[in-house]
Design an enzyme around this catalytic site. Structure first.
Site, PDB file in Angstrom:
ATOM      1  N   CYS A  34       0.830  -1.211   0.000  1.00 39.51           N
ATOM      2  CA  CYS A  34       0.000   0.000   0.000  1.00 39.51           C
ATOM      3  C   CYS A  34       0.860   1.255   0.000  1.00 39.51           C
ATOM      4  CB  CYS A  34      -0.944   0.009   1.197  1.00 39.51           C
ATOM      5  SG  CYS A  34      -0.103   0.036   2.783  1.00 39.51           S
ATOM      6  N   CYS A 103      -2.871  -2.908   8.500  1.00 36.93           N
ATOM      7  CA  CYS A 103      -2.492  -1.606   9.066  1.00 36.93           C
ATOM      8  C   CYS A 103      -2.097  -1.782  10.540  1.00 36.93           C
ATOM      9  CB  CYS A 103      -3.631  -0.612   8.931  1.00 36.93           C
ATOM     10  SG  CYS A 103      -4.466  -0.663   7.326  1.00 36.93           S
TER      11      CYS A 103
END
Ligand code: FES
Length: 139
Positions: A34, A103
């Site tokens: 990402c 995350c």
């Protein structure tokens, strides 16, 4: 995709944002997929984390996980901080959507990387702590 109120709160009002002057340890990690980058700063005295801040260039969940992890480590010993896994971070945020679990992994890695930096600078070994990949390959 639904975010919990806690995620939204930490995203809208992130705690402990910013660089730290004279930190005991800094951990910088990134996710190649990402492209998000997270940096955690720790101030450690007598084996206790007395302050923690972060800077995150990334998605809202990355901001929320780094915000909550800095809150979680404050006041903890280095050994206690070692037990903070990405699962614990997810729980502290009342869950994350499946697509955003990575995350929270970044938050765990940033914390461990900062602990590693602290250990390196002080010539100590922290039980169970391994050299982070990012540190090993940093130029
Ligand atoms: Fe990569 Fe959130 S999308 S850290």
């Amino acid at each position: 995709m639904e975010y919990s109120e806690k995620v939204m709160d930490h995203f809208m009002n992130p705690r402990n944002v910013g660089e730290m002057e004279d930190p005991s340890g800094i951990g910088t990690v990134g996710n190649a997929q990402c492209g998000d980058i997270m940096r955690v700063f720790l101030k450690i005295e007598d084996g206790i984390i007395i302050d923690a801040t972060f800077k995150t260039f990334g998605c809202g969940a990355a901001v929320a996980t780094s915000s909550v992890v800095t809150e979680m480590v404050k006041g903890k010993t280095v050994e206690e901080a070692m037990t903070i896994t990405n699962k614990a971070v997810v729980e502290a945020l009342d869950d994350l959507p499946a697509a955003k679990k990575h995350c929270s992994v970044l938050a765990e890695e940033a914390l461990q990387s900062a602990l590693w930096d602290y250990a390196q600078k002080n010539g100590i070994t922290i039980e169970g702590l391994e050299e982070p990949k990012e540190t090993a390959h940093e130029h």
